[in-house]
Scaffold this motif. Structure first.
Motif, PDB file in Angstrom:
ATOM      1  N   SER A  23       3.201 -14.894   8.760  1.00  0.00           N
ATOM      2  CA  SER A  23       4.463 -15.337   9.348  1.00  0.00           C
ATOM      3  C   SER A  23       4.374 -16.858   9.460  1.00  0.00           C
ATOM      4  N   SER A  24       5.431 -17.489   9.952  1.00  0.00           N
ATOM      5  CA  SER A  24       5.409 -18.949  10.061  1.00  0.00           C
ATOM      6  C   SER A  24       4.447 -19.429  11.148  1.00  0.00           C
ATOM      7  N   HIS A  69       1.438 -17.507  12.018  1.00  0.00           N
ATOM      8  CA  HIS A  69       0.249 -16.647  12.018  1.00  0.00           C
ATOM      9  C   HIS A  69      -0.401 -16.657  10.630  1.00  0.00           C
TER      10      HIS A  69
END
Length: 145
Positions: free
Chosen positions: A33-34, A36
């Protein structure tokens, strides 16, 4: 967030774990994700190691934390770390993440990015048995992609 960008990639190199030298060792870190980045070392019958770096709120502060765990040589463990130190120069970026409960009294990890190289050191007290903590792992690798 710069740490999350720098961490991404396939890092190949050598790893000294306690006194065992692994001449070939690879970590694969990918954004899931952005906020993680998840990493894995797939060691087959030797074991698998997982490290995730993620943005979160910790004690009222927006920061980066890491979860490190898995099985290596038959030993399972999991630990959480919080970013406590950042230093940057023109050609190096250094990050230290310390144990989320006991800080440097228990364990910490250091990441040094220099060009396309990663130097990743981990220190441990073996859960408080040995003080001060000593080097547990030294990974030296190059970004392959």
């Amino acid at each position: 967030m710069e740490l999350l960008k720098q961490m991404q990639g396939h890092w190949v190199g050598s790893n000294l774990v306690i006194s065992d030298q692994f001449d070939w060792f690879a970590f694969d870190y990918r954004a899931i994700s952005s906020s993680h980045v998840h990493g894995i070392f797939e060691g087959g019958s030797m074991g698998n190691l997982f490290t995730s770096f993620f943005v979160t709120d910790y004690k009222g502060t927006r920061t980066i934390m890491a979860r490190n765990g898995g099985v290596l040589s038959g030993i399972y463990r999991t630990s959480y770390f919080v970013l406590d130190s950042v230093r940057s120069t023109n050609n190096e970026n250094f990050y230290r993440l310390v144990d989320a409960q006991a800080s440097t009294n228990t364990m910490w990890m250091e990441l040094l990015f220099k060009g396309d190289s990663l130097y990743f050191n981990a220190y441990t007290s073996q859960l408080g048995v040995q003080f001060p903590p000593t080097r547990h792992m030294t990974f030296k690798g190059k970004k392959e992609n």
